[in-house]
Design a protein around this motif. Structure first.
Motif, short mmCIF file in Angstrom:
data_model
loop_
_atom_site.label_atom_id
_atom_site.label_comp_id
_atom_site.label_asym_id
_atom_site.label_seq_id
_atom_site.Cartn_x
_atom_site.Cartn_y
_atom_site.Cartn_z
N LEU A 281 0.84 -1.19 0.00
CA LEU A 281 0.00 0.00 0.00
C LEU A 281 0.87 1.24 0.00
O LEU A 281 1.78 1.36 0.82
CB LEU A 281 -0.91 0.01 1.24
N ILE B 25 -5.21 5.78 0.53
CA ILE B 25 -4.44 4.86 -0.30
C ILE B 25 -4.29 5.45 -1.70
O ILE B 25 -5.28 5.76 -2.36
CB ILE B 25 -5.13 3.49 -0.37
N LEU C 275 0.69 5.10 0.73
CA LEU C 275 -0.24 5.94 1.47
C LEU C 275 0.14 7.40 1.42
O LEU C 275 1.32 7.75 1.50
CB LEU C 275 -0.28 5.51 2.93
N ILE D 186 -7.20 3.75 4.72
CA ILE D 186 -6.54 2.46 4.99
C ILE D 186 -7.43 1.54 5.82
O ILE D 186 -7.41 0.32 5.66
CB ILE D 186 -5.16 2.68 5.65
#
Lengths: 390, 171
Positions: free
Chosen positions: A26, A33, A28, A371
């Protein structure tokens, strides 16, 4: 002046909410995201390769281990493909029993989805209730096949054996009680303010995108696509039952939840109809080249012994050709593509797993979300890594 | 199936040079299309009003090296609108460097399927946005679903070292 940069974090492969060994990379921006890259393959066992070295009967136990939450559906899809290749007719009793057990599997698979999905989002109570009912279903499987999870109960041309006495009563007992349990789950979640806040408008996928990316099963029906293999291309006498395939339009986590909840009720109704009208007779097709003869015949007649040995040593030899057969598994469209070269082993054994394709849509669903929504979206797709990695 | 025969007739008319053969087995139609025009044929089938094959159900490879020295890429099309299925097939004759055009612009779902075919058979999809191994790890040697890959195939001893180095570099 602020200086910002993206943060990359690694979710999985051993994370309780990724439902197996799924790894997500992921990227971020704060809690949002920006990019999500799924990394799969941790559970790859080469099932397609292994099946090329096994006879058609020996492949059945391997199919159990694909979507291990719905072994009966995997068995059924594979066996139906082989039966199409061989052009074998199955008896009505076998078809009805297959439907009953596949729908029980669908309920048990959806119950596990419900339990873990709610647990991921923070609602713990449902978990214990759902597992109680799942236990009842597994007891029925154990009664029928001697196994709880990997039941391998379907055989080419029929079933491993007829159901034992007391089966009908036990299933009927479950069918009578289950709607009440559904009301309990409904009461705990459907109008639960926290649950709704976590799921409504999260992980949205539009109708056109869903078709293009190849979603199937409950996930695509939550995006407003009316398509259920049981309805559109009925197999195993599904056309004889009265049920609806629920469709919702928003394509978010909440709608996927609603679709599966309604599907459980519908599956229960299918089982009720099937158990009421369960035909008598044999569970195996009248085809000596394909179905193993009963044990009494093997011990007492020459012919039975010959066919017994013939099937076990030479295997089944379908004609040269290729078939593609799809069924509606709990996760979506499950397809088997078999290429036969006329020998006793499949030349090419291709599985089209629904979770694999549904997972492909995952990045589109979570990018731009928070997230904390990742676990909600994973749960709503109902993936099984055994099937994705094969 | 009768609609499918109409569609096949239409295909033969429009792409007369590209359709190599058609076959019916157990009620399923297989159309073998030249690999150069597979993308054109697929976009035609997707957009044409009378076929509308809007859903790519499956894409997979078949190794026929031992039989006739070719690879096959098989496309299973489905039309949600008309509830209709069709199988297309392309034969890749070059077994040394097998390649075919990517289907990703027509159906985005082809992305992972093609990565899997590349991973398992080593067939290269020209124009694919991210053609990497998907089920086996990076650095895997060989293509497991080819018939010449042994069922008890072992990877080189030093592969663990390679992974370890990879891991250290990434962390």
């Amino acid at each position: 002046m602020s200086n910002t940069e993206l943060m990359t974090i690694n979710m999985g492969p051993s994370h309780p909410s990724t439902h197996g060994v799924l790894r997500l990379l992921l990227e971020l921006d704060g809690e949002t995201i920006v990019k999500c890259t799924p990394d799969i393959g941790y559970l790859h066992r080469g099932v397609e390769k292994l099946c090329e070295y096994k006879t058609y009967h020996q492949c059945i136990p391997l199919t159990d281990r694909l979507d291990y939450l719905a072994p009966m559906s995997n068995n059924l899809g594979y066996v139906l493909a082989v039966e199409k290749l061989l052009d074998v007719e199955v008896t009505p009793r076998a078809e009805y029993l297959r439907v009953i057990l596949t729908e029980l599997t669908r309920i048990s698979s959806h119950l596990l989805w419900l339990a873990t999905h709610a647990l991921d989002i923070g609602a713990m109570t449902v978990y214990f209730y759902a597992f109680r009912e799942r236990e009842t279903i597994y007891d029925i499987f154990e009664m029928v096949s001697g196994q709880r999870m990997n039941i391998s109960y379907v055989r080419i041309g029929g079933l491993a054996n007829d159901v034992p006495g007391g089966f009908v009563e036990r299933v009927r007992d479950f069918v009578e009680k289950f709607p009440k349990f559904m009301d309990d789950y409904d009461g705990l979640l459907t109008k639960n303010k926290i649950f709704m806040n976590r799921t409504i408008g999260v992980g949205v996928i539009k109708k056109e995108e869903a078709i293009a990316i190849g979603l199937s099963g409950p996930s695509i029906r939550a995006s407003g696509v009316t398509w259920d293999v049981r309805k559109n291309e009925p197999y195993s006498s599904y056309d004889e039952f009265d049920f609806i395939a629920p469709v919702f339009n928003n394509g978010d986590v909440y709608d996927r939840y609603l679709v599966r909840m309604e599907e459980m009720r519908q599956s229960n109704e299918i089982i009720r109809q099937a158990i009421d009208r369960l035909p008598g007779g044999s569970v195996n097709a009248d085809s000596k080249e394909v179905v193993l003869p009963p044990k009494e015949e093997v011990y007492n007649t020459m012919e039975g012994l010959i066919y017994h040995f013939k099937i076990l040593t030479e295997g089944i030899k379908p004609p040269e050709g290729e078939v593609y057969f799809v069924i509606e598994a709990p996760k979506g469209e499950l397809g088997y593509y078999l290429v036969s070269d006329g020998t006793d082993k499949p030349y090419r054994f291709r599985i089209r797993p629904p979770s694999f394709v549904n997972m492909e849509a995952f990045s589109d669903m979570v990018e731009g979300q928070l997230i904390a929504d990742v676990v909600a979206v994973i749960g709503s797709l109902d993936i099984v890594l055994g099937e994705i990695d094969r | 199936m009768s609609e499918n025969i109409l569609i096949v007739d239409k295909l033969k008319e429009k792409f007369s040079d590209s359709i190599e053969s058609t076959k019916v087995f157990r009620g399923e139609i297989t159309v073998v299309v030249k690999k150069e025009s597979i993308v054109d044929v697929c976009s035609f089938l997707r957009d044409n009003k009378s076929s509308k094959f809007n859903y790519l159900s499956d894409l997979c490879g078949v190794d026929k090296l031992a039989i006739n020295g070719t690879f096959e890429v098989v496309y299973h099309l489905y039309s949600i609108t008309f509830n209709n299925r069709l199988r297309l097939k392309s034969v890749i004759a070059d077994s040394e460097n097998p390649s075919i055009d990517t289907m990703c612009p027509v159906w985005p779902t082809a992305n992972w399927h093609e990565r899997e075919v590349y991973d398992m058979f080593g067939i290269v999809f020209d124009g694919h946005p991210n053609l990497k191994r998907i089920l086996t790890p990076e650095g895997f040697v060989g293509y497991p679903l080819r018939k010449d890959y042994p069922i008890n195939g072992r990877q080189p001893e030093n592969l663990k070292e390679i992974y370890r180095k990879d891991y250290d570099r990434n962390v």
